[in-house]
Design an enzyme around this catalytic site. Sequence first.
Site, PDB file in Angstrom:
ATOM      1  N   HIS A 154       0.851  -1.191   0.000  1.00 46.34           N
ATOM      2  CA  HIS A 154       0.000   0.000   0.000  1.00 46.34           C
ATOM      3  C   HIS A 154       0.883   1.237   0.000  1.00 46.34           C
ATOM      4  CE1 HIS A 154      -1.250   3.255   2.838  1.00 46.34           C
ATOM      5  NE2 HIS A 154      -2.236   3.351   1.968  1.00 46.34           N
ATOM      6  N   ASN A 172       0.231   5.764  -0.206  1.00 50.05           N
ATOM      7  CA  ASN A 172      -0.552   6.936  -0.577  1.00 50.05           C
ATOM      8  C   ASN A 172       0.163   8.197  -0.120  1.00 50.05           C
ATOM      9  OD1 ASN A 172      -2.121   8.424   1.808  1.00 50.05           O
ATOM     10  ND2 ASN A 172      -1.995   6.249   2.329  1.00 50.05           N
ATOM     11  N   THR A 173      -0.044   9.266  -0.851  1.00 52.99           N
ATOM     12  CA  THR A 173       0.385  10.595  -0.421  1.00 52.99           C
ATOM     13  C   THR A 173      -0.711  11.573  -0.814  1.00 52.99           C
ATOM     14  OG1 THR A 173       1.629  10.970  -2.485  1.00 52.99           O
ATOM     15  CG2 THR A 173       2.870  10.144  -0.589  1.00 52.99           C
ATOM     16  N   GLY A 229     -18.533  11.666   0.491  1.00 54.82           N
ATOM     17  CA  GLY A 229     -19.352  11.375  -0.679  1.00 54.82           C
ATOM     18  C   GLY A 229     -18.597  10.985  -1.924  1.00 54.82           C
ATOM     19  N   ASN A 237     -16.920   8.512  -4.744  1.00 67.11           N
ATOM     20  CA  ASN A 237     -17.404   7.282  -5.352  1.00 67.11           C
ATOM     21  C   ASN A 237     -16.977   6.065  -4.526  1.00 67.11           C
ATOM     22  OD1 ASN A 237     -17.301   4.871  -7.081  1.00 67.11           O
ATOM     23  ND2 ASN A 237     -17.918   6.254  -8.718  1.00 67.11           N
ATOM     24  N   HIS A 293      12.200  -0.907   4.142  1.00 64.14           N
ATOM     25  CA  HIS A 293      12.401   0.158   5.120  1.00 64.14           C
ATOM     26  C   HIS A 293      13.602   1.032   4.772  1.00 64.14           C
ATOM     27  CE1 HIS A 293       9.490  -0.490   8.452  1.00 64.14           C
ATOM     28  NE2 HIS A 293       9.385  -1.696   7.882  1.00 64.14           N
TER      29      HIS A 293
END
Length: 299
Positions: A135, A137-138, A282, A284, A169
């Site tokens: 996984h 994300n930014t 809200g 999708n 790491h």
Amino acid sequence: MNDSPEWTARKSEASLWFQGLRDRICTAFEAIEDSQTTGPFADQPAGRFEQKVTSRAAEPGSDAGGGVMSVMRGGRVFEKVGVNISTVYGTLGEAARRSMKSRKDMDGIDEDPRFWASGISLVAHMQSPKTPAVHMNTRMFWTPHGWWFGGGADLNPMTEVPEDTAHFHAALKAACDRHDPDYYPRFKAWADDYFMIRHWNEARGVGGIFYDDLCTGDWEADFAFTRDVGSAFLDAFLPITETRRTETWTDADRDWQLVRRGRYAEFNLVYDRGTKFGLETGHNPEAVLMSLPPIAKWP
């Protein structure tokens, strides 16, 4: 903090960066698919990303932004991988405003609840039980009262391989150390705490880094750090995938992979901040729930 031309430009710069990172990752993942010439899935067509435009629910006639889902299913290496980008804006609902009030400079959020957010979110579930799920994300978040960055990455093997954990790491630490020697130990500890499946008292994987509410007061510096975290992802993940994708595995390995995926799904539905925020504002639901594995089981 008003929505000045300076902030309009910064928002655009951040949104374009996330789009470019999406393109780099998708290109790299499709190249892995092309190069997989051995193994149980090598005789099927190489996987390709399919894109779908998504939107955020809003009042009729209003524009609340949206994003693009890039999803590959049933590839030679990737069973399901999504690389989503989004840029959404509007006003925060009551639940989201409540969660903001603990942050500094959010005293006026009820009077002016406007927000803008943009980011990239990636989750990969692999065909081989020997190749870890991952996984990353930014994101950037803005309100008239303050702004911040957040994100991170974590590795989710079915069974830990210490050298893979060390490699993953090390790549993230190198990105952190270019900005602040305190970032890696601080954000690693945050990831260890955040990626816990608390009702099982077990970690989701072998960790990585996680940060939120990053606002040093220097937007350029914080954005540069967030860019480096995103850029480090391929260096952290690709070598592990290239090594493990050719290893043999058994039915028992596959069964354990599906059990671990069940745990992954539990975390994302019960604890994940991004899932909660996306559904509360809200967006999708197909895009918000992209992170869920294609097949899972519970013992």
